[in-house]
Design a protein around this motif. Structure first.
Motif, PDB file in Angstrom:
ATOM      1  N   HIS A 143       0.913  -1.151   0.016  1.00  0.00           N
ATOM      2  CA  HIS A 143       0.161   0.080   0.100  1.00  0.00           C
ATOM      3  C   HIS A 143       0.886   1.158   0.019  1.00  0.00           C
ATOM      4  N   MET A 144       2.061   1.201   0.757  1.00  0.00           N
ATOM      5  CA  MET A 144       2.827   2.401   0.637  1.00  0.00           C
ATOM      6  C   MET A 144       3.435   2.744  -0.576  1.00  0.00           C
ATOM      7  N   ARG A 145       3.928   1.524  -1.298  1.00  0.00           N
ATOM      8  CA  ARG A 145       4.464   1.763  -2.605  1.00  0.00           C
ATOM      9  C   ARG A 145       3.368   2.321  -3.680  1.00  0.00           C
ATOM     10  N   ARG A 146       2.218   2.101  -3.391  1.00  0.00           N
ATOM     11  CA  ARG A 146       1.093   2.496  -3.971  1.00  0.00           C
ATOM     12  C   ARG A 146       0.942   4.063  -3.706  1.00  0.00           C
ATOM     13  N   LEU A 147       1.131   4.519  -2.501  1.00  0.00           N
ATOM     14  CA  LEU A 147       0.850   5.795  -2.038  1.00  0.00           C
ATOM     15  C   LEU A 147       2.154   6.707  -2.839  1.00  0.00           C
ATOM     16  N   MET A 148       3.283   6.270  -2.916  1.00  0.00           N
ATOM     17  CA  MET A 148       4.502   6.834  -3.273  1.00  0.00           C
ATOM     18  C   MET A 148       4.206   7.114  -4.854  1.00  0.00           C
ATOM     19  N   GLU A 149       3.473   6.371  -5.531  1.00  0.00           N
ATOM     20  CA  GLU A 149       3.311   6.476  -7.015  1.00  0.00           C
ATOM     21  C   GLU A 149       2.277   7.726  -7.365  1.00  0.00           C
ATOM     22  N   VAL A 150       1.558   8.117  -6.288  1.00  0.00           N
ATOM     23  CA  VAL A 150       0.607   9.151  -6.494  1.00  0.00           C
ATOM     24  C   VAL A 150       1.300  10.492  -6.636  1.00  0.00           C
ATOM     25  N   GLN A 151       1.079  10.997  -7.864  1.00  0.00           N
ATOM     26  CA  GLN A 151       1.512  12.250  -8.104  1.00  0.00           C
ATOM     27  C   GLN A 151       0.740  13.670  -7.803  1.00  0.00           C
ATOM     28  N   MET A 152      -0.292  13.595  -7.938  1.00  0.00           N
ATOM     29  CA  MET A 152      -1.107  14.896  -8.073  1.00  0.00           C
ATOM     30  C   MET A 152      -2.400  14.902  -6.940  1.00  0.00           C
ATOM     31  N   LEU A 153      -2.897  13.443  -7.124  1.00  0.00           N
ATOM     32  CA  LEU A 153      -4.303  13.176  -6.477  1.00  0.00           C
ATOM     33  C   LEU A 153      -4.228  12.372  -5.030  1.00  0.00           C
ATOM     34  N   VAL A 154      -4.832  12.882  -4.094  1.00  0.00           N
ATOM     35  CA  VAL A 154      -4.619  11.841  -3.013  1.00  0.00           C
ATOM     36  C   VAL A 154      -5.642  10.586  -3.132  1.00  0.00           C
ATOM     37  N   GLY A 155      -6.631  10.914  -3.869  1.00  0.00           N
ATOM     38  CA  GLY A 155      -7.497   9.838  -4.189  1.00  0.00           C
ATOM     39  C   GLY A 155      -9.042  10.078  -3.572  1.00  0.00           C
ATOM     40  N   PRO A 156     -10.087   9.288  -4.053  1.00  0.00           N
ATOM     41  CA  PRO A 156     -11.167   9.734  -3.371  1.00  0.00           C
ATOM     42  C   PRO A 156     -11.686   8.968  -1.957  1.00  0.00           C
ATOM     43  N   ARG A 157     -12.629   9.210  -1.667  1.00  0.00           N
ATOM     44  CA  ARG A 157     -13.038   8.644  -0.162  1.00  0.00           C
ATOM     45  C   ARG A 157     -13.599   7.143  -0.528  1.00  0.00           C
ATOM     46  N   ILE A 158     -13.703   6.346   0.337  1.00  0.00           N
ATOM     47  CA  ILE A 158     -14.034   5.259   0.187  1.00  0.00           C
ATOM     48  C   ILE A 158     -15.633   5.278  -0.155  1.00  0.00           C
ATOM     49  N   ASP A 159     -16.156   4.099  -0.979  1.00  0.00           N
ATOM     50  CA  ASP A 159     -17.400   4.346  -1.390  1.00  0.00           C
ATOM     51  C   ASP A 159     -18.544   4.348  -0.673  1.00  0.00           C
ATOM     52  N   LYS A 160     -18.395   3.856   0.531  1.00  0.00           N
ATOM     53  CA  LYS A 160     -19.412   4.131   1.684  1.00  0.00           C
ATOM     54  C   LYS A 160     -19.537   5.488   2.216  1.00  0.00           C
ATOM     55  N   ASP A 161     -18.465   6.446   2.357  1.00  0.00           N
ATOM     56  CA  ASP A 161     -18.487   7.776   2.552  1.00  0.00           C
ATOM     57  C   ASP A 161     -18.902   8.470   1.509  1.00  0.00           C
ATOM     58  N   ARG A 162     -18.813   8.330   0.403  1.00  0.00           N
ATOM     59  CA  ARG A 162     -19.083   9.083  -0.837  1.00  0.00           C
ATOM     60  C   ARG A 162     -20.629   8.880  -1.213  1.00  0.00           C
ATOM     61  N   LYS A 163     -21.059   7.675  -0.775  1.00  0.00           N
ATOM     62  CA  LYS A 163     -22.602   7.458  -1.225  1.00  0.00           C
ATOM     63  C   LYS A 163     -23.672   7.992   0.054  1.00  0.00           C
ATOM     64  N   HIS A 164     -23.084   8.192   1.161  1.00  0.00           N
ATOM     65  CA  HIS A 164     -23.717   8.676   2.435  1.00  0.00           C
ATOM     66  C   HIS A 164     -22.780   9.392   3.339  1.00  0.00           C
ATOM     67  N   PHE A 165     -22.996  10.387   3.259  1.00  0.00           N
ATOM     68  CA  PHE A 165     -22.508  11.592   4.301  1.00  0.00           C
ATOM     69  C   PHE A 165     -23.028  12.809   4.628  1.00  0.00           C
ATOM     70  N   PRO A 166     -23.947  12.509   5.584  1.00  0.00           N
ATOM     71  CA  PRO A 166     -25.082  13.573   6.027  1.00  0.00           C
ATOM     72  C   PRO A 166     -24.328  14.695   6.890  1.00  0.00           C
ATOM     73  N   PRO A 167     -24.703  15.795   6.826  1.00  0.00           N
ATOM     74  CA  PRO A 167     -24.216  16.881   7.485  1.00  0.00           C
ATOM     75  C   PRO A 167     -24.295  16.441   9.051  1.00  0.00           C
ATOM     76  N   ASN A 168     -23.259  16.987   9.876  1.00  0.00           N
ATOM     77  CA  ASN A 168     -23.442  16.528  11.303  1.00  0.00           C
ATOM     78  C   ASN A 168     -24.439  17.454  12.040  1.00  0.00           C
ATOM     79  N   ASN A 169     -24.095  18.807  11.813  1.00  0.00           N
ATOM     80  CA  ASN A 169     -24.981  19.685  12.588  1.00  0.00           C
ATOM     81  C   ASN A 169     -25.155  20.952  11.808  1.00  0.00           C
TER      82      ASN A 169
END
Length: 289
Positions: A15-41
């Motif tokens: 996983h760390m090697r894959r991280l080192m290959e990232v040039q410009m983007l950190v990457g998206p959130r996991i699918d669960k958080d992308r599909k459902h992220f209600p506001p907290n307050n």
């Protein structure tokens, strides 16, 4: 070199090697958080939005560095434009989703604040309402429609809609009145916005002005890409830009033994022993008895 390592450690290194290959983007959130992220307050959201709007009064109104007609035009245009953008966003929400939303109102407000800032002192208040309509509607369309239909945009995990509320909105607002441009530029006839450039037959001057603004937008965009990439590269040398997948599932707070928001009914989900609270459950049971 990895033969004697446990599978978990090998997975971590991979996983760390894959991280080192990232040039410009950190990457998206996991699918669960992308599909459902209600506001907290919602109350805190509205409180923060109100403070932001109040602060923007000083932000735009203080730009001339003195209490003069420029500051007055800045302030009144900021409030008219932002209110219009907010209302247009809510009207579109009601038209297409049958109900308004707090988050939609805040997005419309932010869109208005961002969009009016570059031209607050250069636009007549009567035209502010018109371009406020464009600000609220165009940004709403790019966020709620285009972002969900265009393949390239769908790949971008823009959690807070920054591209739409800041990028798209910030590029709008070229309807400057030549009478008001004189406040900044004097009698120079080169500076004129869209509406008055067409009205007065000064299309060449308008195209020149719009060209300058487009070049400015492209420069700022390129500058952000270069500088942000450089910052990410430096940070990546010190710490990973992204948590491992299993850590993302748990949550960035929970991996430290904490929960940012312990929702009623769920209780505190972290381990008591992490905070030295092994006795908490016993005390709670005794009180209930």
């Amino acid at each position: 070199m990895t033969e004697g390592l446990p599978k978990k450690e090998m997975s971590r290194q991979s996983h760390m090697r894959r991280l080192m290959e990232v040039q410009m983007l950190v990457g998206p959130r996991i699918d669960k958080d992308r599909k459902h992220f209600p506001p907290n307050n919602f109350l805190l959201t509205l409180a923060g939005a109100g403070m932001l709007w109040l602060g923007w009064t000083g932000f735009n109104g203080g730009a001339p560095y003195t209490a003069n007609i420029d500051a007055s035009v800045d302030i009144i245009n900021t409030h008219i434009y932002t209110s219009t953008s907010l209302l247009i966003w809510l009207c579109l929400d009601i038209s297409f989703f049958d109900k308004p939303s707090v988050i939609g109102a805040v997005q419309g407000m932010i869109t208005g604040l961002v969009s009016i800032t570059p031209a607050a002192v250069l636009v007549q208040s009567s035209f502010v309402v018109l371009i406020g309509v464009f600000s609220g509607s165009i940004s709403w369309f790019t966020m709620m429609v285009l972002h969900k239909r265009i393949r390239f945009l769908k790949k971008i995990d823009d959690t807070l809609g920054i591209f739409h509320t800041h990028g798209v909105a910030g590029a709008l607002g070229g309807l400057a009145d030549p009478k008001l441009t004189k406040l900044f530029f004097g009698d120079d006839p080169k500076f004129i916005g869209l509406v008055f450039g067409l009205k007065d037959g000064r299309v060449r001057a308008w195209l020149r002005q719009m060209g300058m603004q487009v070049v400015g937008i492209l420069f700022v965009g390129a500058w952000n890409v270069v500088v942000t990439t450089a910052i990410c590269v430096v940070i990546r040398m010190v710490v990973a830009l992204r948590l491992m997948e299993e850590e993302l599932v748990v949550g960035d707070d929970a991996i430290h033994g904490e929960d940012a928001y312990a929702v009623s009914g769920d209780g505190e989900t972290y381990e008591r022993s992490v905070h030295g609270l092994e006795w908490f459950d016993e005390v709670k049971d005794e009180e209930m008895m």
